[in-house]
Design a protein around this motif. Structure first.
Motif, short mmCIF file in Angstrom:
data_model
loop_
_atom_site.label_atom_id
_atom_site.label_comp_id
_atom_site.label_asym_id
_atom_site.label_seq_id
_atom_site.Cartn_x
_atom_site.Cartn_y
_atom_site.Cartn_z
N SER A 148 0.85 -1.18 0.00
CA SER A 148 0.00 0.00 0.00
C SER A 148 0.88 1.23 0.00
CB SER A 148 -0.90 0.01 1.24
OG SER A 148 -0.14 0.32 2.40
N PHE A 149 0.31 2.40 -0.30
CA PHE A 149 1.09 3.63 -0.28
C PHE A 149 1.63 3.91 1.12
CE2 PHE A 149 -0.07 6.24 -4.26
CZ PHE A 149 0.04 5.10 -5.05
N GLU A 150 0.92 3.41 2.13
CA GLU A 150 1.38 3.60 3.50
C GLU A 150 2.76 2.98 3.72
OE1 GLU A 150 -0.65 5.20 6.33
OE2 GLU A 150 -0.96 6.05 4.34
N ASP A 151 3.06 1.90 3.00
CA ASP A 151 4.35 1.23 3.15
C ASP A 151 5.50 2.11 2.66
OD1 ASP A 151 3.18 -1.12 4.16
OD2 ASP A 151 2.78 -1.85 2.14
N TYR A 152 5.21 3.08 1.81
CA TYR A 152 6.24 3.94 1.23
C TYR A 152 6.17 5.38 1.77
CZ TYR A 152 6.59 0.11 -2.11
OH TYR A 152 6.75 -1.13 -2.68
N ALA A 153 5.28 5.62 2.71
CA ALA A 153 5.01 6.98 3.15
C ALA A 153 5.68 7.30 4.48
CB ALA A 153 3.50 7.21 3.27
N VAL A 154 6.19 8.52 4.58
CA VAL A 154 6.65 9.07 5.85
C VAL A 154 5.45 9.68 6.58
CG1 VAL A 154 8.12 10.80 6.96
CG2 VAL A 154 8.97 9.50 4.98
N LEU A 155 4.61 10.38 5.81
CA LEU A 155 3.41 11.01 6.35
C LEU A 155 2.26 10.01 6.22
CD1 LEU A 155 3.90 14.45 4.51
CD2 LEU A 155 4.66 13.83 6.82
N LYS A 156 1.87 9.40 7.32
CA LYS A 156 0.90 8.31 7.28
C LYS A 156 -0.54 8.82 7.21
CE LYS A 156 4.16 5.21 7.85
NZ LYS A 156 4.56 4.31 6.75
N GLY A 157 -1.42 7.97 6.67
CA GLY A 157 -2.85 8.23 6.68
C GLY A 157 -3.36 9.15 5.59
N ARG A 158 -2.52 9.47 4.59
CA ARG A 158 -2.93 10.41 3.55
C ARG A 158 -3.32 9.73 2.24
NH1 ARG A 158 0.55 15.95 4.33
NH2 ARG A 158 0.62 15.91 6.62
N SER A 159 -3.16 8.40 2.17
CA SER A 159 -3.44 7.71 0.91
C SER A 159 -4.30 6.47 1.14
CB SER A 159 -2.13 7.32 0.23
OG SER A 159 -1.30 8.43 0.00
N PRO A 160 -5.48 6.63 1.74
CA PRO A 160 -6.32 5.45 2.00
C PRO A 160 -6.77 4.78 0.70
CG PRO A 160 -7.55 7.48 2.36
CD PRO A 160 -6.14 7.89 2.15
N GLY A 161 -6.74 3.45 0.72
CA GLY A 161 -7.25 2.70 -0.43
C GLY A 161 -6.33 2.64 -1.62
N LYS A 162 -5.08 3.10 -1.49
CA LYS A 162 -4.17 3.12 -2.64
C LYS A 162 -3.10 2.05 -2.49
CE LYS A 162 -4.79 8.04 -3.70
NZ LYS A 162 -4.11 9.35 -3.90
N VAL A 163 -2.96 1.24 -3.54
CA VAL A 163 -1.95 0.18 -3.56
C VAL A 163 -1.20 0.25 -4.89
CG1 VAL A 163 -3.20 -1.36 -2.00
CG2 VAL A 163 -3.57 -1.53 -4.48
N VAL A 164 -0.02 -0.37 -4.91
CA VAL A 164 0.78 -0.41 -6.14
C VAL A 164 0.90 -1.86 -6.59
CG1 VAL A 164 2.95 -0.43 -4.81
CG2 VAL A 164 2.98 0.20 -7.22
N LEU A 165 0.70 -2.08 -7.88
CA LEU A 165 0.83 -3.41 -8.47
C LEU A 165 2.00 -3.41 -9.45
CD1 LEU A 165 -2.83 -4.47 -9.38
CD2 LEU A 165 -1.55 -4.97 -7.31
N GLY A 166 3.01 -4.23 -9.18
CA GLY A 166 4.10 -4.43 -10.13
C GLY A 166 3.81 -5.65 -10.98
N TYR A 167 3.92 -5.50 -12.30
CA TYR A 167 3.55 -6.61 -13.19
C TYR A 167 4.69 -7.04 -14.11
CZ TYR A 167 2.79 -2.69 -16.44
OH TYR A 167 2.94 -1.55 -17.21
#
Length: 354
Positions: free
Chosen positions: A310-329
């Motif tokens: 999720s974006f939270e895994d890459y964020a310093v500022l938490k809680g600003r990207s709910p529902g966002k994930v990254v898919l590597g294909y």
């Protein structure tokens, strides 16, 4: 990885180990093999319009080593770095270990919000991925590119341009490097990890002339070298035209996968999910709309055999990207993509607000 040209690469490595001069087995030139630097300079000019001397190119063992080298070289001049928020974790880790003050600057659909870096902020380094940001997939707009250059020139910043997957552009024309706008202010970082294989451990920097001497001195002090055999094989691979052909082949493969992901997302999620950042590269952003889903704990996906970031895994500022994930294909088959998305749908249905 299944498309890596194994036989051709093995042929080059075998020829080099059989017939090259003995110094190929030594530590080699600290700046990098001249033949490879010359090949890269030619490629950059031919494909990206970058006119740089081979003397400006420094071979590294990937982008992370390149950033470590720059952070170490400039640590007596700067104490501040401006990073994209969110971004890949090793960038902040490197600068933090060298006691830099890290200023995360939020990214939106037009890239880093450059206007948030005030003119009176401390001079430092600005780390950008303008061609395809990770994890958002956004592309830095021309207005923000110009703003970043103007800021660097006025406030004394250097910009590190991480151009890790710009070869794989799927929509519109190619995005020119930021380095073209200000070669004296932008340090260009490239890698062959995404275009060929991460196992090669070869990347490079294009360094402004005034920084070459301190960068090489730091590289010497840290004893950072890259395999001469791998460098020599890569130089021949590029000069014989195989690299260009490989890029052309892989671009078509990744574009087909991107189209497939878009089709499957529409079929499985409809308008409840927005697919973003798919113009280039090997990853996309999925935004699960909050009016359709509640807050989801993506780490629970591992119970279904899918590892998501999720974006939270890459964020310093938490809680600003709910529902966002990254898919590597990049290294998945279409069958694996379809099964992964099916399991994601299975997981998210339990959180859906009916």
């Amino acid at each position: 990885m299944s498309h890596f040209p194994r036989r051709l690469w093995s042929k080059y490595v075998r020829e080099i180990t059989d017939s090259a001069a003995e110094d190929i087995f030594s530590y080699g030139n600290i700046q990098g093999l001249p033949a490879l630097r010359e090949a890269i300079a030619g490629y950059l000019y031919r494909v990206k319009g970058m006119a740089c001397s081979m003397d400006q190119i420094v071979i590294t063992s990937g982008t992370s080593e390149g950033i470590l080298l720059l952070a170490s070289t400039l640590s007596d001049r700067f104490h501040t770095v401006y990073t994209e928020e969110p971004t890949i974790g090793f960038v902040g880790d490197i600068f933090q270990r060298l006691n830099y003050t890290i200023h995360p600057v939020e990214v939106d659909h037009q890239g880093m919000q450059i206007h948030r870096i005030e003119h009176n902020f401390p001079a430092g380094m600005i780390v950008l991925t303008p061609s395809h940001q990770y994890p958002t997939g956004s592309i830095l707009s021309i207005q923000r590119r110009q703003m970043a250059i103007a800021l660097a020139e006025k406030a004394g910043h250097y910009i590190i341009e991480d151009d890790y997957d710009s070869e794989f552009r799927h929509k519109g024309g190619p995005v020119p490097p930021l380095q073209l706008l200000a070669p004296s202010k932008v340090i260009y970082a490239g890698t062959f990890s995404k275009t060929l294989s991460p196992a090669l451990r070869i990347g490079f920097l294009v360094v402004p002339p005034e920084l070459i001497e301190p960068v090489i001195r730091t590289k010497t002090e840290l004893n950072l070298t890259t395999s001469g055999i791998m460098q020599s094989a890569l130089a021949r691979f590029i000069l014989d035209g195989h690299f260009d052909r490989h890029i052309h082949k892989m671009r078509a493969i990744y574009k087909r996968k991107r189209v497939y992901i878009a089709e499957q997302c529409r079929r499985l999620f409809g308008d409840r999910v927005e697919l973003l950042g798919d113009e280039a590269g090997m990853h996309v952003q999925l935004h699960f709309k909050q009016d359709a889903y509640g807050p989801m704990d993506w780490h629970n996906m591992e119970g279904l055999g899918v590892r998501l970031s999720s974006f939270e895994d890459y964020a310093v500022l938490k809680g600003r990207s709910p529902g966002k994930v990254v898919l590597g294909y990049g290294n998945l088959t279409e069958r694996e993509i379809a099964e992964g998305l099916r399991r994601i749908q299975q997981f998210t249905e339990s959180w859906r607000r009916i």
